[in-house]
Scaffold this motif. Sequence first.
Motif, short mmCIF file in Angstrom:
data_model
loop_
_atom_site.label_atom_id
_atom_site.label_comp_id
_atom_site.label_asym_id
_atom_site.label_seq_id
_atom_site.Cartn_x
_atom_site.Cartn_y
_atom_site.Cartn_z
N TYR A 1 12.85 -2.33 0.05
CA TYR A 1 11.48 -2.83 0.02
C TYR A 1 10.98 -2.93 -1.42
CZ TYR A 1 6.39 -2.70 0.18
OH TYR A 1 5.06 -2.96 -0.04
N ARG A 2 11.24 -1.90 -2.21
CA ARG A 2 10.76 -1.93 -3.60
C ARG A 2 11.42 -3.06 -4.38
NH1 ARG A 2 8.78 3.56 -5.35
NH2 ARG A 2 9.27 2.85 -7.46
N VAL A 3 12.72 -3.25 -4.15
CA VAL A 3 13.44 -4.30 -4.88
C VAL A 3 12.92 -5.68 -4.52
CG1 VAL A 3 15.70 -5.40 -5.12
CG2 VAL A 3 15.51 -2.91 -5.20
N VAL A 4 12.68 -5.91 -3.22
CA VAL A 4 12.23 -7.23 -2.78
C VAL A 4 10.78 -7.46 -3.15
CG1 VAL A 4 11.84 -8.66 -0.73
CG2 VAL A 4 13.93 -7.29 -0.91
N THR A 5 9.95 -6.42 -3.01
CA THR A 5 8.52 -6.59 -3.19
C THR A 5 8.13 -6.80 -4.64
OG1 THR A 5 8.21 -5.11 -1.29
CG2 THR A 5 6.28 -5.59 -2.61
N VAL A 6 8.88 -6.20 -5.58
CA VAL A 6 8.50 -6.34 -6.97
C VAL A 6 8.54 -7.81 -7.41
CG1 VAL A 6 10.82 -5.98 -7.90
CG2 VAL A 6 8.81 -5.35 -9.27
N SER A 7 9.50 -8.57 -6.87
CA SER A 7 9.54 -10.00 -7.19
C SER A 7 8.40 -10.75 -6.51
CB SER A 7 10.89 -10.59 -6.74
OG SER A 7 11.96 -9.94 -7.40
N THR A 8 8.07 -10.35 -5.29
CA THR A 8 6.97 -10.99 -4.56
C THR A 8 5.65 -10.76 -5.26
OG1 THR A 8 8.18 -10.60 -2.50
CG2 THR A 8 5.83 -11.16 -2.33
N PHE A 9 5.40 -9.52 -5.68
CA PHE A 9 4.15 -9.23 -6.38
C PHE A 9 4.11 -9.91 -7.75
CE2 PHE A 9 3.41 -5.05 -3.93
CZ PHE A 9 2.69 -5.74 -2.97
N ALA A 10 5.29 -10.08 -8.36
CA ALA A 10 5.31 -10.75 -9.67
C ALA A 10 4.92 -12.21 -9.55
CB ALA A 10 6.70 -10.63 -10.29
N ALA A 11 5.12 -12.83 -8.39
CA ALA A 11 4.73 -14.22 -8.18
C ALA A 11 3.42 -14.35 -7.42
CB ALA A 11 5.85 -14.94 -7.41
N PHE A 12 2.69 -13.24 -7.29
CA PHE A 12 1.44 -13.26 -6.53
C PHE A 12 0.39 -14.08 -7.26
CE2 PHE A 12 -1.79 -11.24 -3.80
CZ PHE A 12 -1.07 -11.15 -2.62
N LYS A 13 -0.52 -14.70 -6.49
CA LYS A 13 -1.52 -15.55 -7.14
C LYS A 13 -2.67 -14.76 -7.76
CE LYS A 13 -3.74 -16.42 -2.65
NZ LYS A 13 -4.16 -17.50 -1.71
N TRP A 14 -2.86 -13.50 -7.31
CA TRP A 14 -3.90 -12.68 -7.93
C TRP A 14 -3.36 -12.10 -9.23
CZ3 TRP A 14 -5.84 -9.47 -3.12
CH2 TRP A 14 -6.50 -10.36 -2.24
#
Length: 953
Positions: free
Chosen positions: A524-537
């Motif tokens: 989860y940490r590995v996948v989510t860090v990329s998701t949050f890095a591309a977050f619009k906020w």
Amino acid sequence: MEARSSGITNGKTKVFHAEGGVDLQSYQLDMQILPDGPKSDVDFSEILNAIQEMAKDVNILFDELEAVNSPCKDDDSLLHPGNLTSTSDDASRLEAGGETVPEKNKSNGLYFRDGKCRIDYILVYRKSNPQMEKREIFERNIRAEGLQMEKESSLINSDIIFVKLHAPWEVLGRYAEQMNVRMPFRRKIYYLPRRYKFMSRIDKQISSFRRWLPKKPMRLDKETLPDLEENDCYTAPFSQQRIHHFIIHNKDTFFNNATRSRIVHHILQRIKYEEGKNKIGLNRLLTNGSYEAAFPLHEGSYRSKNSIRTHGAVNHRHLLYECWASWGVWYKYQPLDLVRRYFGEKIGLYFAWLGWYTGMLFPAAFIGLFVFLYGVITLDHCQVSKEVCQATDIIMCPVCDKYCPFMRLSDSCVYAKVTHLFDNGATVFFAVFMAVWVFLEFWKRRRAVIAYDWDLIDWEEEEEEIRPQFEAKYSKKERMNPISGKPEPYQAFADKCSRLIVSASGIFFMICVVIAAVFGIVIYRVVTVSTFAAFKWALIRNNSQVATTGTAVCINFCIIMLLNVLYEKVALLLTNLEQPRTESEWENSFTLKMFLFQFVNLNSSTFYIAFFLGRFTGHPGAYLRLINRWRLEECHPSGCLIDLCMQMGIIMVLKQTWNNFMELGYPLIQNWWTRRKVRQEHGPERKISFPQWEKDYNLQPMNAYGLFDEYLEMILQFGFTTIFVAAFPLAPLLALLNNIIEIRLDAYKFVTQWRRPLASRAKDIGIWYGILEGIGILSVITNAFVIAITSDFIPRLVYAYKYGPCAGQGEAGQKCMVGYVNASLSVFRISDFENRSEPESDGSEFSGTPLKYCRYRDYRDPPHSLVPYGYTLQFWHVLAARLAFIIVFEHLVFCIKHLISYLIPDLPKDLRDRMRREKYLIQEMMYEAELERLQKERKERKKNGKAHHNEWP
């Protein structure tokens, strides 16, 4: 936090212990140490006379003669004089009020209908229950044992029947002698040593000076609460043959309520309900549903319209509520003697341990807070934080594939400062202090004092009964019990080993489940860090790593709570599969499994963050990946310690908040729901006055595992406080604040929300002590690894002494750390990125042109060296220093712990002297009494004219 009596007030005389004196507290006179010959030959009046004659030589100070011969206050005399459960001085007072006392007793729900027989125990069953024949036989045998019985139906449900039991004096005396119940027989004797006049004058001056000082605010006020005076009598095993030696004001109140209930429960456990050698005992009837509940009564309401300071306590429950369970006394010491008298030694020892643990947290919390404040004060002078905040020209490589951008090192300025608050020069000192924390050594001494004061030194547990499940399983094969000499079911060695192997396999499987859950959190940490890095906020995009850590911790907490429910069921299944022989063996086995499951469940993610996060990621261009797909998570540019602090802080706060809600909020909601149903059935306008047995039945029963949940919560907190304390110095402070609340929550729960538990005895905290010792050893190892591996303490030392401006000069100040940040970062050529790792941005937003190089945390050679991205010599120096520090730290701390353990005896010197002196006095008393008896016999023979030869003396 506990209180003991520091002075004895009795009648006209008030005796204080002078400095260096030895007082004889909780005097234990064991009938077994009498000289050879019949025990009845020694008369206690002769012993008392012998003591008085010895007083001239051994400096024994007696109270006034009236006080010596007068009986001491038994437990019920602590009540308000106007209360009907208080002790009468003599039978005449009871007779004088014979017209009014029974009438009032009838209404308070603590007596039979006649208002004279006190209810000692309650059994509850339903008329619709089919086990009628077993109950009839059981109740017939109860009457045969001499217990008196009365039945009442419930006011709200006629199907519920309450069986009220009362033990008459003859039954109580007979079983108290069998159970070796210790009862008071004489007032205490105080030994005061000879004092020189000069020292006496100094004592007087000090005493007069202390009068001007404020009283200790944490001590309970014994002037406004006279009920807190302690029982200052010697105790001895009760004997009906020597009943005239014991202090008996009133036979109805000689045995206090807790002792009466314990005796009745002892009787009920030995009564048959069906033909057959194993068809015996109340526990089996509760298990098969013949009875729905069994409990002793609370001593009335815990509230009163009148103030306790002006009108006294209505009953012992009210007294405990006012001076222990009330939130207004949260800063006071615990009245442990009152707790022990009402709930028994086992529960008293739990609160004594909890109070002692909380008290020992004060120095740990103070030093931890000092470490944090030291970091705050030195924050502006920290060279490493300054360099991080000023490093606007250092561009860091992306922390994830594609979506994570390049970032300036100065963007992590805040995290570098927060890291310094916990990882500074004082952290190592604090880790050493917590590693050698002498909590357990001092607890052994405290436990010895409590065991002595509560008459537990010579107490031995009775031979336990075999569990019904064990009997049913192995009833066909029997062997002789070496202790009782009776045949009993026997479990073959091969069967026992096979069951233990299966149980151990189940434990291993559940630990693997925990590891799998941690693996899921890592993914989860590995996948989510990329998701949050591309977050619009922008807020989340710029703090993608912190957001990932925070959400992962919250999800981890939810998984922990869900798995705890599963672990309890699995632990029950595995423990029952092992078929333990006795209840204590079952309890120890279940306790060990539950602790192991919950400890691994709670700390597995913390171990991952502390020792594995960012350690095996590889380097840019050659990242290590999970299943050749997901790139392992890296630490923040300011280090991994901030992630560990967040993990510990969030888990600790959430877990303690949830536990406190479940301990108090859940019983409160259940009791409120029960009262609401009663109001709905009978109408809100009708007020029903329930008797005490029905009020107690509507309360929540104590946990089926006894004090297991209370101990487990505190032991897990102890592990969380000590194992990773080097990474989170504020953990002891959070634990201290929680425990101050926990003591009052538990007290409130025991006094107001739970049925009164059966008063049971225990000498110590059982298997939990061994678990605490294991956690103490583990904490030394983990703190050594946290300082050496997780923090930057060792790399900074290596740089200061070997590579910094002060290299070779033997200095390590802040001036020697200049250039440390640049030396701890390696250079990477952006063109060497793998295709799947190459970021979408080329970094032109920093300098207007695409970046050619970026930096990352590691000690590796630059790309243009002979061995590109190979380890530098500084890496091997740091690694060697880390390993050396771990070895030195562990050996040093273990040596200090063993030295302290050797220097601090388990038994305090004053207690040892007190016990030796009591033994000496007992021997002298017995010798003098026996000598006097023989002299009397010789005189009688002379008078009768009988010859005697070779007679001594």
